[in-house]
Design a protein around this motif. Structure first.
Motif, PDB file in Angstrom:
ATOM      1  N   LEU A 159       8.438  -7.320  -1.942  1.00 31.22           N
ATOM      2  CA  LEU A 159       7.945  -6.075  -1.297  1.00 31.22           C
ATOM      3  C   LEU A 159       8.314  -5.870   0.102  1.00 31.22           C
ATOM      4  CD1 LEU A 159       4.003  -6.134  -2.670  1.00 31.22           C
ATOM      5  CD2 LEU A 159       5.954  -4.810  -3.407  1.00 31.22           C
ATOM      6  N   CYS A 160       8.421  -6.930   0.864  1.00 36.73           N
ATOM      7  CA  CYS A 160       9.038  -6.679   2.045  1.00 36.73           C
ATOM      8  C   CYS A 160      10.272  -6.271   2.189  1.00 36.73           C
ATOM      9  CB  CYS A 160       8.771  -8.047   3.102  1.00 36.73           C
ATOM     10  SG  CYS A 160       7.148  -8.588   3.530  1.00 36.73           S
ATOM     11  N   LEU A 161      11.204  -6.937   1.270  1.00 38.18           N
ATOM     12  CA  LEU A 161      12.493  -6.385   1.314  1.00 38.18           C
ATOM     13  C   LEU A 161      12.736  -5.311   1.005  1.00 38.18           C
ATOM     14  CD1 LEU A 161      14.220  -9.644  -0.455  1.00 38.18           C
ATOM     15  CD2 LEU A 161      14.412  -8.956   1.833  1.00 38.18           C
TER      16      LEU A 161
ATOM     17  N   ILE B  82      -2.125  -3.285 -10.057  1.00 37.01           N
ATOM     18  CA  ILE B  82      -2.187  -2.154  -9.387  1.00 37.01           C
ATOM     19  C   ILE B  82      -1.062  -2.260  -8.373  1.00 37.01           C
ATOM     20  CG2 ILE B  82      -3.476  -0.616  -7.799  1.00 37.01           C
ATOM     21  CD1 ILE B  82      -6.177  -2.192  -9.074  1.00 37.01           C
ATOM     22  N   PRO B  83       0.070  -1.573  -8.425  1.00 33.78           N
ATOM     23  CA  PRO B  83       1.399  -1.633  -7.595  1.00 33.78           C
ATOM     24  C   PRO B  83       0.901  -1.220  -6.010  1.00 33.78           C
ATOM     25  CG  PRO B  83       1.708  -0.536  -9.614  1.00 33.78           C
ATOM     26  CD  PRO B  83       0.436  -0.548  -9.599  1.00 33.78           C
ATOM     27  N   GLU B  84      -0.046  -0.279  -5.766  1.00 27.63           N
ATOM     28  CA  GLU B  84      -0.501  -0.065  -4.475  1.00 27.63           C
ATOM     29  C   GLU B  84      -1.573  -1.081  -3.835  1.00 27.63           C
ATOM     30  OE1 GLU B  84      -2.948   2.705  -6.956  1.00 27.63           O
ATOM     31  OE2 GLU B  84      -0.983   1.667  -7.209  1.00 27.63           O
ATOM     32  N   ASP B  85      -1.916  -1.724  -4.694  1.00 27.29           N
ATOM     33  CA  ASP B  85      -3.018  -2.632  -4.427  1.00 27.29           C
ATOM     34  C   ASP B  85      -2.688  -4.051  -4.923  1.00 27.29           C
ATOM     35  OD1 ASP B  85      -5.493  -3.843  -2.986  1.00 27.29           O
ATOM     36  OD2 ASP B  85      -6.483  -2.989  -4.443  1.00 27.29           O
ATOM     37  N   PRO B  86      -1.725  -4.795  -4.684  1.00 24.57           N
ATOM     38  CA  PRO B  86      -1.255  -5.855  -5.452  1.00 24.57           C
ATOM     39  C   PRO B  86      -2.112  -7.189  -4.752  1.00 24.57           C
ATOM     40  CG  PRO B  86       0.233  -5.327  -3.538  1.00 24.57           C
ATOM     41  CD  PRO B  86      -0.639  -4.472  -3.456  1.00 24.57           C
ATOM     42  N   GLU B  87      -2.189  -8.056  -5.751  1.00 22.37           N
ATOM     43  CA  GLU B  87      -2.888  -9.391  -5.619  1.00 22.37           C
ATOM     44  C   GLU B  87      -1.713 -10.282  -4.917  1.00 22.37           C
ATOM     45  OE1 GLU B  87      -5.760 -12.141  -5.038  1.00 22.37           O
ATOM     46  OE2 GLU B  87      -5.889 -10.211  -5.873  1.00 22.37           O
TER      47      GLU B  87
ATOM     48  N   THR C   5       0.595  -1.199   0.156  1.00 20.41           N
ATOM     49  CA  THR C   5      -0.019   0.099  -0.023  1.00 20.41           C
ATOM     50  C   THR C   5       1.027   1.170   0.079  1.00 20.41           C
ATOM     51  OG1 THR C   5      -1.742   1.211   1.170  1.00 20.41           O
ATOM     52  CG2 THR C   5      -0.141  -0.194   2.522  1.00 20.41           C
ATOM     53  N   ASN C   6       0.194   2.329  -0.469  1.00 19.81           N
ATOM     54  CA  ASN C   6       0.843   3.728  -0.611  1.00 19.81           C
ATOM     55  C   ASN C   6       0.438   4.590   0.303  1.00 19.81           C
ATOM     56  OD1 ASN C   6      -1.351   4.425  -1.835  1.00 19.81           O
ATOM     57  ND2 ASN C   6      -0.350   4.895  -3.756  1.00 19.81           N
ATOM     58  N   ASN C   7      -0.272   4.041   1.241  1.00 19.31           N
ATOM     59  CA  ASN C   7      -0.973   4.803   2.279  1.00 19.31           C
ATOM     60  C   ASN C   7      -0.029   5.483   3.278  1.00 19.31           C
ATOM     61  OD1 ASN C   7      -2.307   5.124   5.174  1.00 19.31           O
ATOM     62  ND2 ASN C   7      -4.157   5.031   3.847  1.00 19.31           N
TER      63      ASN C   7
ATOM     64  N   LEU D  34     -15.813  -8.487  -5.164  1.00 17.96           N
ATOM     65  CA  LEU D  34     -16.031  -7.688  -6.265  1.00 17.96           C
ATOM     66  C   LEU D  34     -15.257  -6.361  -6.205  1.00 17.96           C
ATOM     67  CD1 LEU D  34     -19.536  -8.257  -7.649  1.00 17.96           C
ATOM     68  CD2 LEU D  34     -17.575  -9.467  -8.591  1.00 17.96           C
ATOM     69  N   THR D  35     -13.895  -6.389  -6.104  1.00 13.14           N
ATOM     70  CA  THR D  35     -13.137  -5.291  -6.016  1.00 13.14           C
ATOM     71  C   THR D  35     -12.469  -4.807  -7.275  1.00 13.14           C
ATOM     72  OG1 THR D  35     -11.083  -6.169  -5.520  1.00 13.14           O
ATOM     73  CG2 THR D  35     -12.545  -5.966  -3.629  1.00 13.14           C
ATOM     74  N   GLU D  36     -12.071  -3.719  -7.387  1.00 11.14           N
ATOM     75  CA  GLU D  36     -11.351  -3.041  -8.698  1.00 11.14           C
ATOM     76  C   GLU D  36     -10.135  -3.978  -9.008  1.00 11.14           C
ATOM     77  OE1 GLU D  36      -8.722   0.923 -10.196  1.00 11.14           O
ATOM     78  OE2 GLU D  36      -9.760   0.934  -8.263  1.00 11.14           O
ATOM     79  N   ARG D  37      -9.354  -4.460  -8.164  1.00 14.37           N
ATOM     80  CA  ARG D  37      -8.361  -5.231  -8.341  1.00 14.37           C
ATOM     81  C   ARG D  37      -8.568  -6.590  -8.928  1.00 14.37           C
ATOM     82  NH1 ARG D  37      -6.443  -8.600  -3.963  1.00 14.37           N
ATOM     83  NH2 ARG D  37      -6.739  -6.726  -2.607  1.00 14.37           N
TER      84      ARG D  37
END
Length: 397
Positions: A167-169, A307-312, A138-140, A218-221
């Motif tokens: 992503l953790c790294l 979606i980089p800020e909302d990855p699967e 997330t980019n929050n 049903l989400t955008e991702r």
């Protein structure tokens, strides 16, 4: 003397997991049924599997108590508003640490990481965080400022896929703390119920149809609206008897507000004149019915958007489909690349290439080449039992 020699030889030959001492583990999570989603199923099974080897206590929302695993201690807190859930969970966790013998504090997602890490440091316990893609991608700004530092200070961080691990790294979580444990599935799946399958075919008019299924919120991702817009008309043009069965609904309690709705999706279907080829079942909580849909489907479609800020984070539904012998056609994004073995359990398409996605589905419907047994063999590696054993080994090496 001979007795003692035999006794110590017997102990030495015992499997290592039988010599492990039971731990007192306190799991803190918001994500449990009856909330709908992969994270909710995952946390339920983490608690259930660990309870076979350890003493488990669970802090979650009140509605989860009725369906929680049977052999655990459950402590309820309010679900919403979110700040009240977090505050209540903190004080309930504090109370448990004071009044109970706790060895490990376990956060079922990044959301409860600050509670787990802070109190584990205070009481000198071990802290373990299970991380999903959205927890770390997330980019929050508020989340990155306050939550990520706590995740960095956990004793153990478990990522749900190799992309989540990366992503953790990137968020500077020490590699020495990181491991990957994929979510699981029920394996073997429920046996085929031909009577129920035929009943569902009759109910939804699926006889003599090419059946595509989509399973999930049903989400955008998840990209179902875009799939209808860019792919389904072309698929129907090539195979006029194709039907898309959408299993799921818009989540009412989701923290992710980038949602799609049935009305939005049907409006897109109406624009293309394909509304009769789209069927909504809503959420399905009965395992046997969901299994039957997996069995009767020709393909599972998983058009997840990049979606980089909302990855699967992973893509459990692709493994669930494989467990029933049903291949998946999906975009190669996020943890989907761990969930689908390309050309074995499904077909992976370059991100956002809707033309190739449509063509891959058209070809797969015309000439099925992926073996059901190979799909099921791959899925067997992801059983809940295997997942629980891996997490237990990390907690108590």
């Amino acid at each position: 003397m001979m007795f003692y020699m035999i006794f110590f030889l017997f102990i030495a030959l015992l499997p290592c997991n039988q010599l492990q001492m039971k731990k007192n583990i306190l799991i803190v999570t918001r994500n449990l049924p009856p909330l709908i989603g992969g994270m909710e199923r995952l946390n339920w099974h983490i608690a259930d599997e660990l309870s076979h080897q350890h003493h488990i206590s669970l802090i979650s929302h009140q509605a989860a108590k009725a369906t929680s695993p049977t052999n655990i201690a459950f402590f309820a807190v309010p679900l919403k508003p979110l700040p009240f859930f977090l505050i209540s969970s903190f004080f309930r966790t504090l109370y448990c640490c004071i009044t109970q013998p706790i060895d490990v504090l376990f956060a079922g997602s990044g959301l409860t990481a600050p509670i787990v890490v802070l109190l584990a440091k205070l009481f000198r316990k071990k802290s373990v965080i299970y991380i999903h893609g959205l927890d770390i991608g997330t980019n929050n700004k508020v989340y990155n400022l306050f939550w990520i530092p706590f995740i960095r200070h956990a004793d153990q961080v478990i990522a749900n896929s190799s992309p989540t691990y990366q992503l953790c790294l990137q968020k500077q979580i020490a590699q020495t703390k990181l491991s990957i444990v994929h979510p699981g599935v029920t394996y073997p799946p429920k046996a085929k119920n031909e009577v129920l399958i035929q009943s569902l075919k009759n109910k939804y008019n699926l006889n003599d149809k090419k059946v595509l299924i989509s399973v999930g919120r049903l989400t955008e991702r998840k990209g179902i609206n875009e799939f209808l817009d860019h792919c389904l008309p072309k698929i129907i043009s090539a195979h006029p008897n194709t039907v898309l069965v959408i299993i799921g609904d818009t989540p009412s309690q989701s923290l992710n507000k980038n949602l799609q709705s049935k009305e939005m999706i049907m409006a897109t279907a109406n624009q293309h004149g394909i509304e009769e080829h789209v069927i909504f079942t809503g959420n399905i909580s009965q395992d046997e019915i969901l299994s039957s849909f997996y069995y009767l489907a020709d393909l599972h479609v998983f058009p997840v958007k990049h979606i980089p800020e909302d990855p699967e984070g992973f893509g459990m539904v692709a493994i669930e489909a494989a467990a029933h012998g049903t291949p998946t056609v999906a975009f190669a994004t996020g943890g989907v690349i761990d969930a689908v073995q390309n050309q074995i359990t499904g077909i992976l398409i370059d991100q956002q290439n809707y033309e190739s996605l449509a063509q891959a589905i058209i070809t797969a419907l015309s000439n099925p080449v992926l073996e059901k047994q190979e799909c099921m063999r791959y899925a067997s590696n992801f059983s809940w039992k295997n997942m629980g054993r891996k997490i237990s080994n990390l907690i108590d090496p």
